[in-house]
Design a protein around this motif. Structure first.
Motif: not given
Length: 220
Positions: A11-17, A174-194
């Motif tokens: 559900k979180k993945f679908a909501m994030a997309l 809150h919602g924009f950055s958490s969307s990337f976390q919900s789809i699994g984009w937690n990597n070395k680019y996380s700070k830049g995405i944030r």
């Protein structure tokens, strides 16, 4: 597969997309609206294209409406599930210690945005449908700018738009950055995405506020 679809993760993945899709549309909507400040002719041309292009009207518009409905319904479903989970573990739960104010109040900022969308549809989408399909006016590619700035003659309506975009800013922070976390984009680019999501969440709503105030002041 059925269990996966019903899970909170799915559900979180679908909501994030759906949220990322709406954010993409928001940026496109801002670019078009901002041209009303720079060039009325350009704004009329872009608005006429969006209002008459078959693919936009028959394909993208229904997808957008579905995306809005899906995102808000899924948000309510997840909020209810989270509240039920907190009710069970209320002894150990400390919302202020475990999450930000914005994350704890997403449902309220979302409701404010939903109320604004109802006003926005009433102001623009419904009159557009009436103009094209009920009253059957001939095509006029120069009408969009005048119709838009007329909506900002009222200080009350302009104020409602400003308040709504403040809530949108809080929601996106809150919602924009958490969307990337919900789809699994937690990597070395996380700070830049944030950093990008925070900048986007501030700049785009402030841009819409500027547009509303600009046209209101010009109407004085």
């Amino acid at each position: 597969m059925g269990g996966l679809i019903k899970s909170s993760v799915a559900k979180k993945f679908a909501m994030a997309l759906s949220g990322l899709f709406l954010v993409l549309f928001l940026g496109q909507h801002f670019v078009i609206n901002f041209t009303s400040v720079i060039s009325p002719d350009t704004f009329n041309e872009l608005s006429h294209f969006m209002g008459t292009n078959f693919l936009v009207q028959a394909l993208l518009q229904p997808i957008l409406i579905f995306g809005v409905i899906f995102h808000f319904v899924m948000g309510f479903v997840l909020e209810i599930r989270n509240r039920n989970a907190r009710a069970v573990n209320y002894v150990s739960y400390n919302g202020a210690a475990n999450s930000s104010w914005m994350s704890r109040n997403m449902i309220w900022s979302g409701l404010a945005i939903l109320a604004f969308l109802a006003l926005h549809f009433y102001d623009f989408w419904v009159p557009e449908l009436v103009h094209k399909y009920v009253q059957s006016h001939p095509e006029d590619a120069t009408r969009y700018y005048g119709e838009t700035i007329a909506k900002f003659e009222s200080p009350v309506r302009t104020g409602l738009y400003v308040v709504a975009f403040v809530f949108l800013m809080l929601h996106l922070l809150h919602g924009f950055s958490s969307s990337f976390q919900s789809i699994g984009w937690n990597n070395k680019y996380s700070k830049g995405i944030r950093n990008f999501t925070v900048a986007y969440a501030i700049i785009i709503p402030l841009g819409f506020i500027f547009i509303a105030l600009f046209h209101y002041i010009n109407n004085l």
